[in-house]
Motif scaffolding. Structure first.
Motif, PDB file in Angstrom:
ATOM      1  N   ALA A 213       6.373   6.691  -7.523  1.00 21.82           N
ATOM      2  CA  ALA A 213       7.120   7.275  -6.392  1.00 21.82           C
ATOM      3  C   ALA A 213       6.996   6.555  -5.168  1.00 21.82           C
ATOM      4  O   ALA A 213       6.538   5.420  -5.570  1.00 21.82           O
ATOM      5  CB  ALA A 213       5.779   8.261  -5.694  1.00 21.82           C
ATOM      6  N   ALA A 214       7.800   5.932  -4.481  1.00 17.42           N
ATOM      7  CA  ALA A 214       7.724   5.361  -2.939  1.00 17.42           C
ATOM      8  C   ALA A 214       6.602   5.675  -2.376  1.00 17.42           C
ATOM      9  O   ALA A 214       6.862   6.066  -2.156  1.00 17.42           O
ATOM     10  CB  ALA A 214       9.430   4.706  -2.647  1.00 17.42           C
ATOM     11  N   THR A 215       5.981   4.507  -2.192  1.00 17.26           N
ATOM     12  CA  THR A 215       5.370   4.540  -1.605  1.00 17.26           C
ATOM     13  C   THR A 215       4.731   3.927   0.214  1.00 17.26           C
ATOM     14  O   THR A 215       5.238   2.072  -0.636  1.00 17.26           O
ATOM     15  CB  THR A 215       3.623   4.956  -2.238  1.00 17.26           C
ATOM     16  N   VAL A 216       4.490   4.535   0.456  1.00 15.98           N
ATOM     17  CA  VAL A 216       3.791   3.775   2.206  1.00 15.98           C
ATOM     18  C   VAL A 216       2.540   3.994   3.087  1.00 15.98           C
ATOM     19  O   VAL A 216       2.399   5.239   3.107  1.00 15.98           O
ATOM     20  CB  VAL A 216       5.113   3.151   2.561  1.00 15.98           C
ATOM     21  N   LEU A 217       2.007   2.636   3.640  1.00 15.66           N
ATOM     22  CA  LEU A 217       1.322   3.803   4.441  1.00 15.66           C
ATOM     23  C   LEU A 217       1.890   2.815   6.052  1.00 15.66           C
ATOM     24  O   LEU A 217       2.400   2.297   6.112  1.00 15.66           O
ATOM     25  CB  LEU A 217      -0.527   2.859   4.406  1.00 15.66           C
ATOM     26  N   HIS A 218       1.355   4.201   6.673  1.00 14.17           N
ATOM     27  CA  HIS A 218       2.188   4.310   8.350  1.00 14.17           C
ATOM     28  C   HIS A 218       1.175   4.514   8.933  1.00 14.17           C
ATOM     29  O   HIS A 218      -0.095   5.644   8.678  1.00 14.17           O
ATOM     30  CB  HIS A 218       2.815   6.063   8.420  1.00 14.17           C
ATOM     31  N   GLN A 219       1.026   3.569   9.939  1.00 14.08           N
ATOM     32  CA  GLN A 219      -0.484   3.535  10.926  1.00 14.08           C
ATOM     33  C   GLN A 219       0.007   3.927  11.828  1.00 14.08           C
ATOM     34  O   GLN A 219       0.775   3.545  12.322  1.00 14.08           O
ATOM     35  CB  GLN A 219      -0.664   2.457  11.227  1.00 14.08           C
ATOM     36  N   GLY A 220      -1.045   5.213  12.412  1.00 13.36           N
ATOM     37  CA  GLY A 220      -0.978   5.995  13.618  1.00 13.36           C
ATOM     38  C   GLY A 220      -0.764   7.173  13.579  1.00 13.36           C
ATOM     39  O   GLY A 220      -0.599   8.034  12.719  1.00 13.36           O
ATOM     40  N   ARG A 261      -4.873   6.441  15.374  1.00 15.94           N
ATOM     41  CA  ARG A 261      -5.971   5.270  14.708  1.00 15.94           C
ATOM     42  C   ARG A 261      -5.482   6.284  13.087  1.00 15.94           C
ATOM     43  O   ARG A 261      -5.903   5.918  12.497  1.00 15.94           O
ATOM     44  CB  ARG A 261      -7.325   5.957  14.695  1.00 15.94           C
ATOM     45  N   GLY A 262      -4.609   7.157  13.041  1.00 15.16           N
ATOM     46  CA  GLY A 262      -4.681   7.451  11.541  1.00 15.16           C
ATOM     47  C   GLY A 262      -3.749   6.485  10.772  1.00 15.16           C
ATOM     48  O   GLY A 262      -2.842   5.458  11.297  1.00 15.16           O
ATOM     49  N   VAL A 263      -4.049   6.859   9.773  1.00 17.51           N
ATOM     50  CA  VAL A 263      -3.502   6.230   8.707  1.00 17.51           C
ATOM     51  C   VAL A 263      -2.738   6.846   6.905  1.00 17.51           C
ATOM     52  O   VAL A 263      -4.061   8.012   6.914  1.00 17.51           O
ATOM     53  CB  VAL A 263      -4.454   5.499   8.141  1.00 17.51           C
ATOM     54  N   THR A 264      -1.815   6.836   7.118  1.00 19.24           N
ATOM     55  CA  THR A 264      -1.137   8.195   6.335  1.00 19.24           C
ATOM     56  C   THR A 264      -0.616   7.531   5.039  1.00 19.24           C
ATOM     57  O   THR A 264       0.872   7.020   5.110  1.00 19.24           O
ATOM     58  CB  THR A 264      -0.281   9.257   7.113  1.00 19.24           C
ATOM     59  N   GLU A 265      -0.646   8.126   4.250  1.00 16.04           N
ATOM     60  CA  GLU A 265       0.170   7.404   2.933  1.00 16.04           C
ATOM     61  C   GLU A 265       1.237   8.399   2.302  1.00 16.04           C
ATOM     62  O   GLU A 265       1.497  10.051   2.423  1.00 16.04           O
ATOM     63  CB  GLU A 265       0.271   7.377   1.378  1.00 16.04           C
ATOM     64  N   LEU A 266       2.784   7.712   3.050  1.00 17.03           N
ATOM     65  CA  LEU A 266       3.616   8.628   2.775  1.00 17.03           C
ATOM     66  C   LEU A 266       3.914   8.169   0.927  1.00 17.03           C
ATOM     67  O   LEU A 266       4.474   7.188   0.728  1.00 17.03           O
ATOM     68  CB  LEU A 266       4.921   7.964   3.451  1.00 17.03           C
ATOM     69  N   GLN A 267       4.148   9.759  -0.219  1.00 19.52           N
ATOM     70  CA  GLN A 267       4.692   9.093  -1.616  1.00 19.52           C
ATOM     71  C   GLN A 267       6.272  10.225  -1.345  1.00 19.52           C
ATOM     72  O   GLN A 267       5.898  11.611  -0.935  1.00 19.52           O
ATOM     73  CB  GLN A 267       3.761  10.184  -1.832  1.00 19.52           C
ATOM     74  N   VAL A 268       7.220   9.665  -2.028  1.00 14.57           N
ATOM     75  CA  VAL A 268       8.344  10.116  -1.840  1.00 14.57           C
ATOM     76  C   VAL A 268       8.634   9.814  -3.823  1.00 14.57           C
ATOM     77  O   VAL A 268       9.098   9.094  -4.007  1.00 14.57           O
ATOM     78  CB  VAL A 268       9.761   9.970  -1.084  1.00 14.57           C
TER      79      VAL A 268
END
Length: 272
Positions: A213-220, A261-268
């Motif tokens: 999975a290509a993952t990245v943190l999304h801030q906001g 203020r949210g933090v979400t990890e995107l996983q594809v």
């Protein structure tokens, strides 16, 4: 009776407007002097003027106003109509405000296109996970279609889990599947520790593992997730991968009152 200028002042409208209303038959003077042509109004006509102005300010055309006034609605009927129209305008204002917010988010994404750091993307395996979930169908994957579906689903899922005495053991997840045309099935999921065979008023699903999975943190706020998805897209292309399906959204830190203020990890899921 009142001369047109005096009546205009009492009704807080312009003389020009009163003349126009007379010309189109919307609000005739109570009396017109045959010799001078001066228009005169009586106090009772302020009632009709108030109705005309209120209906016009609520967005009705003058033709519609004429039809409504001609129906001789009693005050309660008119108040009901005005309340309904006011609710419609408030809903339109809310929709327009949401649209402006999405436009601003897109503009910020465009402004940051030259500053995307694909080094923030991490390729990793994602383990299988048992979740409780509710699902619904959105018209498309566009934010204005997804949001009204996924948010109530999470609220209802949390309520049902509380009723069942179950605890959420890891960050909640949203994931998506194509249905038909552009429609998307939206899954609101919460990791829980329970047996799959028990009966509940929600679904118990084992999310499959993602080998790569290509993952990245999304801030906001998720309203601005497009810029982070664009970063993922650049990384996938640079490294010769193709993406499979929609990204999962893992809400590592989410507060409904303060979405910025949210933090979400995107996983594809990606493949070569």
């Amino acid at each position: 009776m009142f001369a047109i200028g005096e009546f205009a002042r009492l009704g807080r409208v312009s003389v020009r407007m009163l003349r126009h209303y007379d010309n189109i038959g919307l609000l005739r003077p109570g009396h017109v002097d045959e010799a001078s042509g001066y228009r005169y109004y009586d106090a009772a006509q302020l009632r009709d003027l108030n109705r005309v102005v209120a209906l016009k300010d609520l967005g009705f055309t003058l033709e519609q106003v004429r039809e409504i006034i001609g129906e001789k609605l009693n005050p309660e009927e008119l108040r009901g109509m005005l309340r309904l129209r006011r609710a419609q305008l408030e809903a339109q204002i809310s929709a327009d405000t949401d649209r402006l917010d999405r436009v601003e988010a897109r503009l910020r994404t465009i402004e940051r296109e030259g500053h995307m750091n694909t080094e923030d993307v991490l390729l990793k395996p994602v383990a299988a996970l048992r979740v409780a979930e509710l699902s619904g169908v959105a018209a498309s994957f566009a934010p204005d279609d997804i949001g009204p579906v996924v948010q109530p689903l999470f609220g209802e899922l949390c309520r049902r889990l509380d009723d069942a005495g179950l605890r959420i053991v890891a960050p909640t997840i949203a994931y998506y599947e194509s249905v038909a045309d552009e429609r998307v099935r939206v899954h609101a999921a919460a990791p829980v520790a329970l047996e799959s065979g028990r009966q509940h008023d929600f679904d118990v699903v084992d999310l499959p593992a993602l080998d790569a999975a290509a993952t990245v943190l999304h801030q906001g706020s998720m309203d601005e997730v497009d810029r982070t998805i664009q970063t993922l897209a650049y990384w996938i292309e640079e490294h010769g991968y193709t993406s499979v399906g929609y990204p999962r959204e893992v809400y590592l830190d989410y507060c409904n009152e303060e979405p910025d203020r949210g933090v979400t990890e995107l996983q594809v899921l990606v493949r070569r």
